[in-house]
Design a protein around this motif. Structure first.
Motif, short mmCIF file in Angstrom:
data_model
loop_
_atom_site.label_atom_id
_atom_site.label_comp_id
_atom_site.label_asym_id
_atom_site.label_seq_id
_atom_site.Cartn_x
_atom_site.Cartn_y
_atom_site.Cartn_z
N ARG A 169 -4.02 -7.60 2.15
CA ARG A 169 -4.06 -8.30 3.44
C ARG A 169 -3.53 -7.39 4.53
N THR A 170 -3.98 -7.62 5.73
CA THR A 170 -3.43 -6.93 6.89
C THR A 170 -3.00 -7.98 7.91
N LEU A 171 -2.07 -7.57 8.75
CA LEU A 171 -1.51 -8.47 9.75
C LEU A 171 -0.98 -7.62 10.89
N ASN A 172 -1.14 -8.09 12.11
CA ASN A 172 -0.56 -7.40 13.25
C ASN A 172 0.77 -8.07 13.58
N ALA A 173 1.87 -7.40 13.26
CA ALA A 173 3.21 -7.95 13.49
C ALA A 173 3.71 -7.53 14.86
N ARG A 174 4.12 -8.49 15.67
CA ARG A 174 4.52 -8.23 17.04
C ARG A 174 6.03 -8.30 17.27
N ASP A 185 -0.37 -18.88 2.22
CA ASP A 185 -0.13 -18.12 0.99
C ASP A 185 0.88 -16.99 1.18
N TYR A 186 1.75 -17.12 2.20
CA TYR A 186 2.72 -16.05 2.45
C TYR A 186 3.67 -15.83 1.28
N GLY A 187 3.95 -16.85 0.49
CA GLY A 187 4.85 -16.70 -0.66
C GLY A 187 4.28 -15.81 -1.75
N ALA A 188 2.96 -15.64 -1.76
CA ALA A 188 2.33 -14.77 -2.75
C ALA A 188 2.66 -13.30 -2.49
N TYR A 189 3.20 -13.02 -1.33
CA TYR A 189 3.53 -11.63 -0.97
C TYR A 189 5.04 -11.40 -0.95
N GLU A 190 5.78 -12.24 -1.69
CA GLU A 190 7.21 -12.02 -1.85
C GLU A 190 7.44 -10.71 -2.59
N TYR A 191 6.62 -10.46 -3.60
CA TYR A 191 6.65 -9.21 -4.35
C TYR A 191 5.34 -8.47 -4.08
N VAL A 192 5.42 -7.18 -3.86
CA VAL A 192 4.25 -6.36 -3.54
C VAL A 192 4.38 -5.02 -4.26
N THR A 193 3.28 -4.27 -4.27
CA THR A 193 3.40 -2.89 -4.76
C THR A 193 3.77 -1.97 -3.61
N THR A 203 2.37 -3.83 15.58
CA THR A 203 1.95 -2.80 14.63
C THR A 203 1.22 -3.46 13.47
N ARG A 204 0.16 -2.85 13.04
CA ARG A 204 -0.61 -3.38 11.91
C ARG A 204 0.14 -3.11 10.61
N VAL A 205 0.30 -4.15 9.81
CA VAL A 205 1.02 -4.07 8.53
C VAL A 205 0.02 -4.34 7.41
N GLU A 206 0.08 -3.51 6.38
CA GLU A 206 -0.79 -3.68 5.21
C GLU A 206 0.05 -4.18 4.04
N PHE A 207 -0.38 -5.27 3.44
CA PHE A 207 0.29 -5.84 2.28
C PHE A 207 -0.52 -5.49 1.04
N HIS A 208 0.03 -4.68 0.17
CA HIS A 208 -0.62 -4.34 -1.08
C HIS A 208 -0.04 -5.25 -2.15
N PRO A 209 -0.88 -6.11 -2.75
CA PRO A 209 -0.35 -7.14 -3.66
C PRO A 209 0.30 -6.56 -4.90
N TRP A 237 12.31 -10.55 7.33
CA TRP A 237 10.95 -10.19 6.91
C TRP A 237 10.11 -11.45 6.69
N PHE A 238 10.68 -12.44 6.00
CA PHE A 238 9.91 -13.67 5.74
C PHE A 238 9.79 -14.53 6.99
N ASP A 239 10.86 -14.68 7.75
CA ASP A 239 10.82 -15.57 8.91
C ASP A 239 9.98 -15.03 10.05
N ASP A 240 10.04 -13.72 10.29
CA ASP A 240 9.38 -13.16 11.47
C ASP A 240 8.02 -12.53 11.19
N ILE A 241 7.78 -12.07 9.98
CA ILE A 241 6.54 -11.33 9.71
C ILE A 241 5.65 -12.06 8.72
N THR A 242 6.13 -12.27 7.51
CA THR A 242 5.29 -12.75 6.42
C THR A 242 4.73 -14.15 6.64
N THR A 243 5.46 -15.01 7.31
CA THR A 243 4.97 -16.38 7.52
C THR A 243 3.69 -16.41 8.34
#
Length: 191
Positions: free
Chosen positions: A140-145, A177-185, A117-123, A166-172
């Motif tokens: 950013r967008t990412l396709n999480a499987r 720069d995955y740590g920049a998305y620890e906090y999002v809107t 599924t496509r995931v949208e990260f709003h900073p 969330w961090f181990d399976d998706i955000t990495t």
């Protein structure tokens, strides 16, 4: 880099933890009853959901609704109304049972037979941060499987496990720069 934002908001940045945004989105997909438990129709809908079968009653007891069958019948017949503490227990039990019931369905929708599924990260919102302290963070967008651990932690209502999943399976998968998305809107995805 995750968990390094020990003083998040010190310079005026605003946002929420990524796993909290994911839990909110999964709750929206689960389709909880919209009426509050304090309204009569909301209470009845939750009680019917929790008492429709022996399996549902057992799950409700396991989730913390430990009243007698006689009390449940009185609530359903309208002869008694639950006190505030029991209303909270009914709501908590309903959410726990609903999450457990829809977890397998959501997992199938999110994994989509390996397509993901496509995931949208709003900073995070940095509008109140002075220029020298602002980070360069973009949409950013990412396709999480692989959603298995995320959905399992969400259905168990385990905040810490959801954060790790969330961090181990998706955000990495975002790269360095995955740590920049620890906090999002917001985190957006539709399944």
């Amino acid at each position: 880099m995750p968990e390094r934002n020990l003083e998040f908001g010190k310079f005026g940045a605003r946002g929420i933890k990524g796993h909290e945004a994911v839990a909110r989105q999964l709750d929206n997909l689960a389709g909880f009853i919209a009426k509050p438990v304090t309204a009569r129709c909301g209470l009845m809908a939750r009680l019917h959901y929790l008492t429709r079968s022996d399996h549902a009653r057992a799950a409700a007891r396991e989730a913390g609704l430990t009243v007698t069958d006689r009390t449940l019948k009185a609530w359903l017949d309208g002869k008694q109304t639950p006190n505030r503490r029991n209303l909270t227990r009914i709501e908590d039990a309903y959410r726990a049972v609903r999450r457990r019931n829809v977890a397998r369905y959501l997992l199938g929708r999110l994994n989509r037979d390996g397509r993901g599924t496509r995931v949208e990260f709003h900073p995070l919102n940095q509008s109140q941060v002075s220029r020298p302290q602002q980070r360069v963070v973009s949409y950013r967008t990412l396709n999480a499987r692989h959603w298995d651990a995320v959905v399992q932690a969400w259905s168990a209502n385990d905040d810490e496990a959801l954060d790790h999943a969330w961090f181990d399976d998706i955000t990495t998968d975002l790269g360095s720069d995955y740590g920049a998305y620890e906090y999002v809107t917001n985190i957006g995805f539709a399944a």
